[in-house]
Design a protein around this motif. Sequence first.
Motif, short mmCIF file in Angstrom:
data_model
loop_
_atom_site.label_atom_id
_atom_site.label_comp_id
_atom_site.label_asym_id
_atom_site.label_seq_id
_atom_site.Cartn_x
_atom_site.Cartn_y
_atom_site.Cartn_z
N GLN A 53 -23.57 0.59 -25.87
CA GLN A 53 -24.12 -0.18 -26.99
C GLN A 53 -23.16 -1.27 -27.45
O GLN A 53 -23.58 -2.28 -28.00
CB GLN A 53 -24.47 0.74 -28.15
N LEU A 54 -21.86 -1.05 -27.20
CA LEU A 54 -20.85 -2.03 -27.57
C LEU A 54 -20.51 -2.99 -26.43
O LEU A 54 -19.61 -3.81 -26.55
CB LEU A 54 -19.57 -1.31 -28.02
N GLY A 55 -21.21 -2.85 -25.30
CA GLY A 55 -21.02 -3.75 -24.19
C GLY A 55 -20.05 -3.28 -23.12
O GLY A 55 -19.67 -4.05 -22.25
N PHE A 56 -19.63 -2.00 -23.18
CA PHE A 56 -18.75 -1.46 -22.15
C PHE A 56 -19.61 -0.68 -21.16
O PHE A 56 -20.16 0.35 -21.51
CB PHE A 56 -17.70 -0.53 -22.76
N ASP A 57 -19.69 -1.18 -19.94
CA ASP A 57 -20.58 -0.57 -18.95
C ASP A 57 -20.07 0.76 -18.41
O ASP A 57 -20.83 1.69 -18.23
CB ASP A 57 -20.82 -1.52 -17.78
N HIS A 58 -18.79 0.85 -18.11
CA HIS A 58 -18.24 2.05 -17.46
C HIS A 58 -16.94 2.46 -18.13
O HIS A 58 -15.86 2.27 -17.58
CB HIS A 58 -17.99 1.80 -15.98
N PRO A 59 -17.02 3.01 -19.33
CA PRO A 59 -15.78 3.35 -20.03
C PRO A 59 -15.09 4.56 -19.40
O PRO A 59 -15.75 5.42 -18.84
CB PRO A 59 -16.25 3.70 -21.44
N THR A 60 -13.79 4.55 -19.49
CA THR A 60 -13.00 5.72 -19.12
C THR A 60 -12.00 5.96 -20.24
O THR A 60 -11.68 5.07 -21.01
CB THR A 60 -12.23 5.54 -17.79
N LEU A 61 -11.54 7.17 -20.33
CA LEU A 61 -10.52 7.53 -21.30
C LEU A 61 -9.28 7.88 -20.50
O LEU A 61 -9.34 8.68 -19.58
CB LEU A 61 -10.99 8.72 -22.14
N GLU A 62 -8.14 7.27 -20.86
CA GLU A 62 -6.92 7.46 -20.08
C GLU A 62 -5.76 7.88 -20.96
O GLU A 62 -5.62 7.43 -22.09
CB GLU A 62 -6.54 6.17 -19.35
N ALA A 63 -4.92 8.75 -20.40
CA ALA A 63 -3.65 9.12 -21.00
C ALA A 63 -2.60 8.99 -19.92
O ALA A 63 -2.75 9.55 -18.83
CB ALA A 63 -3.71 10.56 -21.52
N ALA A 68 1.60 11.13 -23.72
CA ALA A 68 0.15 10.98 -23.86
C ALA A 68 -0.59 12.16 -23.24
O ALA A 68 -1.59 12.64 -23.81
CB ALA A 68 -0.31 9.67 -23.22
N ILE A 69 -0.12 12.64 -22.10
CA ILE A 69 -0.77 13.79 -21.47
C ILE A 69 -0.58 15.03 -22.34
O ILE A 69 -1.51 15.82 -22.52
CB ILE A 69 -0.24 14.00 -20.04
N GLU A 70 0.61 15.19 -22.91
CA GLU A 70 0.84 16.32 -23.81
C GLU A 70 -0.11 16.27 -25.01
O GLU A 70 -0.68 17.30 -25.39
CB GLU A 70 2.29 16.31 -24.29
N THR A 71 -0.30 15.10 -25.58
CA THR A 71 -1.25 14.96 -26.69
C THR A 71 -2.66 15.32 -26.25
O THR A 71 -3.37 16.05 -26.94
CB THR A 71 -1.21 13.53 -27.25
N ARG A 72 -3.06 14.84 -25.09
CA ARG A 72 -4.41 15.12 -24.56
C ARG A 72 -4.61 16.62 -24.37
O ARG A 72 -5.61 17.20 -24.78
CB ARG A 72 -4.59 14.37 -23.24
N VAL A 73 -3.64 17.29 -23.75
CA VAL A 73 -3.75 18.73 -23.49
C VAL A 73 -3.73 19.51 -24.80
O VAL A 73 -4.50 20.45 -24.99
CB VAL A 73 -2.65 19.20 -22.51
N ALA A 74 -2.86 19.11 -25.73
CA ALA A 74 -2.77 19.79 -27.02
C ALA A 74 -4.08 19.67 -27.80
O ALA A 74 -4.56 20.66 -28.39
CB ALA A 74 -1.62 19.23 -27.85
N ARG A 75 -4.69 18.50 -27.82
CA ARG A 75 -5.95 18.31 -28.55
C ARG A 75 -7.07 19.13 -27.91
O ARG A 75 -7.91 19.70 -28.60
CB ARG A 75 -6.34 16.84 -28.63
N SER A 76 -7.08 19.18 -26.60
CA SER A 76 -8.08 20.00 -25.92
C SER A 76 -7.87 21.47 -26.26
O SER A 76 -8.84 22.19 -26.53
CB SER A 76 -7.97 19.79 -24.41
N TYR A 77 -6.62 21.91 -26.27
CA TYR A 77 -6.31 23.30 -26.63
C TYR A 77 -6.82 23.59 -28.05
O TYR A 77 -7.51 24.60 -28.28
CB TYR A 77 -4.80 23.57 -26.56
N GLU A 78 -6.50 22.72 -28.99
CA GLU A 78 -6.90 22.93 -30.38
C GLU A 78 -8.41 23.01 -30.52
O GLU A 78 -8.93 23.89 -31.21
CB GLU A 78 -6.36 21.79 -31.26
N ARG A 79 -9.11 22.12 -29.86
CA ARG A 79 -10.57 22.06 -30.02
C ARG A 79 -11.29 23.19 -29.28
O ARG A 79 -12.18 23.83 -29.84
CB ARG A 79 -11.09 20.72 -29.52
#
Length: 140
Positions: A53-63, A68-79
Amino acid sequence: MIEIDPQQLADRYMAQWNVRDAAERRAVIERLWAEDGTHILHPPAEIRETAAQLGFDHPTLEAQGYDAIETRVARSYERFVEKQGFVFRARPGAIRLNGVVRIGWEAVSTATGDVVGGGSDILVLDDNGRIKTDYMFPGS
């Protein structure tokens, strides 16, 4: 390239998502990942729809990198582990082709033992057998 058993790598990879202690989690990440490793997530449908809807055809999320990977893994653990009571585990059948490993995984309810989700990852390894790039596809 050093010899890596793909199933053992899959098991170690999935175990990182279940580590409660922050210092232990960081140590696991540093053993598993290349220093400049990148985790690339194929976003869930609702994120892709909002991005479109914002005009991004193929978004990806990157760490990228240990922090950054530690933050990603920690947030996944928490959730997912801490709040929702899931654990993550590798499915059998990980395979390796040269420096690439394909793994499947599942999220399991600790309350019921039911598989409640899953996905697959493509792990690209560096010459030391550490993860250089991780392409994660939840829901597959």
